[in-house]
Design a protein around this motif. Structure first.
Motif, PDB file in Angstrom:
ATOM      1  N   GLU A 272      21.040  55.614  -2.765  1.00 28.93           N
ATOM      2  CA  GLU A 272      21.256  55.094  -1.411  1.00 28.93           C
ATOM      3  C   GLU A 272      20.530  53.769  -1.188  1.00 28.93           C
ATOM      4  O   GLU A 272      20.973  52.943  -0.405  1.00 28.93           O
ATOM      5  CB  GLU A 272      20.753  56.113  -0.375  1.00 28.93           C
ATOM      6  CG  GLU A 272      21.524  57.414  -0.360  1.00 28.93           C
ATOM      7  CD  GLU A 272      22.710  57.396   0.583  1.00 28.93           C
ATOM      8  OE1 GLU A 272      22.723  56.573   1.513  1.00 28.93           O
ATOM      9  OE2 GLU A 272      23.613  58.210   0.369  1.00 28.93           O
ATOM     10  N   THR A 273      19.402  53.589  -1.869  1.00 26.70           N
ATOM     11  CA  THR A 273      18.562  52.411  -1.615  1.00 26.70           C
ATOM     12  C   THR A 273      18.790  51.275  -2.617  1.00 26.70           C
ATOM     13  O   THR A 273      18.113  50.250  -2.537  1.00 26.70           O
ATOM     14  CB  THR A 273      17.069  52.797  -1.625  1.00 26.70           C
ATOM     15  OG1 THR A 273      16.746  53.376  -2.893  1.00 26.70           O
ATOM     16  CG2 THR A 273      16.757  53.793  -0.510  1.00 26.70           C
TER      17      THR A 273
ATOM     18  N   THR B 101      19.970  47.973  -3.953  1.00 27.41           N
ATOM     19  CA  THR B 101      20.405  46.760  -3.262  1.00 27.41           C
ATOM     20  C   THR B 101      21.368  45.973  -4.143  1.00 27.41           C
ATOM     21  O   THR B 101      21.250  45.969  -5.369  1.00 27.41           O
ATOM     22  CB  THR B 101      19.209  45.854  -2.895  1.00 27.41           C
ATOM     23  OG1 THR B 101      18.542  45.454  -4.094  1.00 27.41           O
ATOM     24  CG2 THR B 101      18.242  46.559  -1.958  1.00 27.41           C
TER      25      THR B 101
ATOM     26  N   GLU C 218      25.056  42.081   6.968  1.00 26.50           N
ATOM     27  CA  GLU C 218      24.069  43.086   7.338  1.00 26.50           C
ATOM     28  C   GLU C 218      23.910  44.185   6.283  1.00 26.50           C
ATOM     29  O   GLU C 218      22.939  44.933   6.311  1.00 26.50           O
ATOM     30  CB  GLU C 218      24.455  43.721   8.674  1.00 26.50           C
ATOM     31  CG  GLU C 218      24.431  42.735   9.831  1.00 26.50           C
ATOM     32  CD  GLU C 218      24.959  43.337  11.122  1.00 26.50           C
ATOM     33  OE1 GLU C 218      25.263  44.546  11.140  1.00 26.50           O
ATOM     34  OE2 GLU C 218      25.055  42.590  12.102  1.00 26.50           O
ATOM     35  N   ILE C 219      24.850  44.294   5.367  1.00 26.38           N
ATOM     36  CA  ILE C 219      24.837  45.373   4.372  1.00 26.38           C
ATOM     37  C   ILE C 219      24.080  44.914   3.131  1.00 26.38           C
ATOM     38  O   ILE C 219      24.519  44.002   2.430  1.00 26.38           O
ATOM     39  CB  ILE C 219      26.274  45.799   4.014  1.00 26.38           C
ATOM     40  CG1 ILE C 219      26.973  46.370   5.242  1.00 26.38           C
ATOM     41  CG2 ILE C 219      26.260  46.811   2.874  1.00 26.38           C
ATOM     42  CD1 ILE C 219      28.460  46.598   5.048  1.00 26.38           C
ATOM     43  N   GLU C 220      22.941  45.558   2.881  1.00 29.09           N
ATOM     44  CA  GLU C 220      22.115  45.186   1.726  1.00 29.09           C
ATOM     45  C   GLU C 220      22.018  46.294   0.682  1.00 29.09           C
ATOM     46  O   GLU C 220      21.714  46.019  -0.470  1.00 29.09           O
ATOM     47  CB  GLU C 220      20.712  44.806   2.198  1.00 29.09           C
ATOM     48  CG  GLU C 220      20.698  43.590   3.104  1.00 29.09           C
ATOM     49  CD  GLU C 220      19.305  43.250   3.599  1.00 29.09           C
ATOM     50  OE1 GLU C 220      18.337  43.938   3.210  1.00 29.09           O
ATOM     51  OE2 GLU C 220      19.182  42.289   4.371  1.00 29.09           O
ATOM     52  N   THR C 221      22.253  47.551   1.089  1.00 28.73           N
ATOM     53  CA  THR C 221      22.091  48.674   0.163  1.00 28.73           C
ATOM     54  C   THR C 221      23.372  49.492   0.067  1.00 28.73           C
ATOM     55  O   THR C 221      24.255  49.399   0.924  1.00 28.73           O
ATOM     56  CB  THR C 221      20.955  49.610   0.620  1.00 28.73           C
ATOM     57  OG1 THR C 221      21.349  50.262   1.832  1.00 28.73           O
ATOM     58  CG2 THR C 221      19.641  48.863   0.817  1.00 28.73           C
TER      59      THR C 221
ATOM     60  N   GLY D  30      23.581  52.694   0.531  1.00 29.68           N
ATOM     61  CA  GLY D  30      23.595  53.602   1.686  1.00 29.68           C
ATOM     62  C   GLY D  30      24.140  52.931   2.937  1.00 29.68           C
ATOM     63  O   GLY D  30      24.902  53.546   3.695  1.00 29.68           O
ATOM     64  N   GLN D  31      23.760  51.678   3.170  1.00 34.81           N
ATOM     65  CA  GLN D  31      24.275  50.952   4.329  1.00 34.81           C
ATOM     66  C   GLN D  31      25.779  50.745   4.212  1.00 34.81           C
ATOM     67  O   GLN D  31      26.501  50.824   5.215  1.00 34.81           O
ATOM     68  CB  GLN D  31      23.570  49.602   4.476  1.00 34.81           C
ATOM     69  CG  GLN D  31      22.130  49.717   4.939  1.00 34.81           C
ATOM     70  CD  GLN D  31      21.398  48.380   4.895  1.00 34.81           C
ATOM     71  OE1 GLN D  31      21.699  47.518   4.075  1.00 34.81           O
ATOM     72  NE2 GLN D  31      20.415  48.236   5.763  1.00 34.81           N
TER      73      GLN D  31
ATOM     74  N   ASP E  24      27.507  54.043   5.051  1.00 32.88           N
ATOM     75  CA  ASP E  24      27.525  54.248   6.507  1.00 32.88           C
ATOM     76  C   ASP E  24      28.565  53.362   7.176  1.00 32.88           C
ATOM     77  O   ASP E  24      29.286  53.809   8.086  1.00 32.88           O
ATOM     78  CB  ASP E  24      26.139  53.945   7.106  1.00 32.88           C
ATOM     79  CG  ASP E  24      25.102  54.985   6.707  1.00 32.88           C
ATOM     80  OD1 ASP E  24      25.486  56.118   6.333  1.00 32.88           O
ATOM     81  OD2 ASP E  24      23.896  54.662   6.780  1.00 32.88           O
ATOM     82  N   ALA E  25      28.672  52.098   6.730  1.00 29.85           N
ATOM     83  CA  ALA E  25      29.659  51.185   7.307  1.00 29.85           C
ATOM     84  C   ALA E  25      31.084  51.661   7.052  1.00 29.85           C
ATOM     85  O   ALA E  25      31.928  51.627   7.945  1.00 29.85           O
ATOM     86  CB  ALA E  25      29.454  49.775   6.741  1.00 29.85           C
TER      87      ALA E  25
ATOM     88  N   LYS F 184      31.859  54.615   9.258  1.00 33.56           N
ATOM     89  CA  LYS F 184      32.081  54.176  10.641  1.00 33.56           C
ATOM     90  C   LYS F 184      33.459  53.546  10.798  1.00 33.56           C
ATOM     91  O   LYS F 184      34.172  53.824  11.764  1.00 33.56           O
ATOM     92  CB  LYS F 184      30.995  53.175  11.036  1.00 33.56           C
ATOM     93  CG  LYS F 184      31.071  52.702  12.459  1.00 33.56           C
ATOM     94  CD  LYS F 184      29.913  51.760  12.784  1.00 33.56           C
ATOM     95  CE  LYS F 184      30.037  51.227  14.202  1.00 33.56           C
ATOM     96  NZ  LYS F 184      28.989  50.255  14.503  1.00 33.56           N
TER      97      LYS F 184
END
Length: 80
Positions: free
Chosen positions: A27-28, A30, A64-67, A69-70, A73-74, A77
């Motif tokens: 998840e982390t 990058t 805004e998306i660096e990882t 996991g992000q 989530d995007a 959504k």
């Protein structure tokens, strides 16, 4: 298996061809730091993700998306 887990699995499968250093994906992880992707690789990867999930990721969202996991989530959504 949850929808989020399914999305994570699909995202990591899409990352595989671009993962030249064969970094273990979490998840982390990058994109810029761990995977060391340049802007062209990012654009190719974003196109693959958009095709896979039938979504559009705006330039503002990309910034805004660096990882991993992000990104998961995007995608979740945008699909909801």
């Amino acid at each position: 298996m949850t929808d989020r887990q399914n999305i994570f699995d699909s995202v990591t499968a899409q990352i595989a061809p671009f993962n030249k250093k064969e970094i273990a994906l979490t998840e982390t992880t990058t994109f810029a730091g761990d995977l060391e992707w340049d802007s062209l690789t990012v654009m190719d990867f974003v196109a693959a993700i958009e095709d896979e999930f039938d979504i559009i990721i705006t330039m503002n969202m990309q910034a805004e998306i660096e990882t991993v996991g992000q990104l998961v989530d995007a995608v979740a959504k945008l699909k909801s």
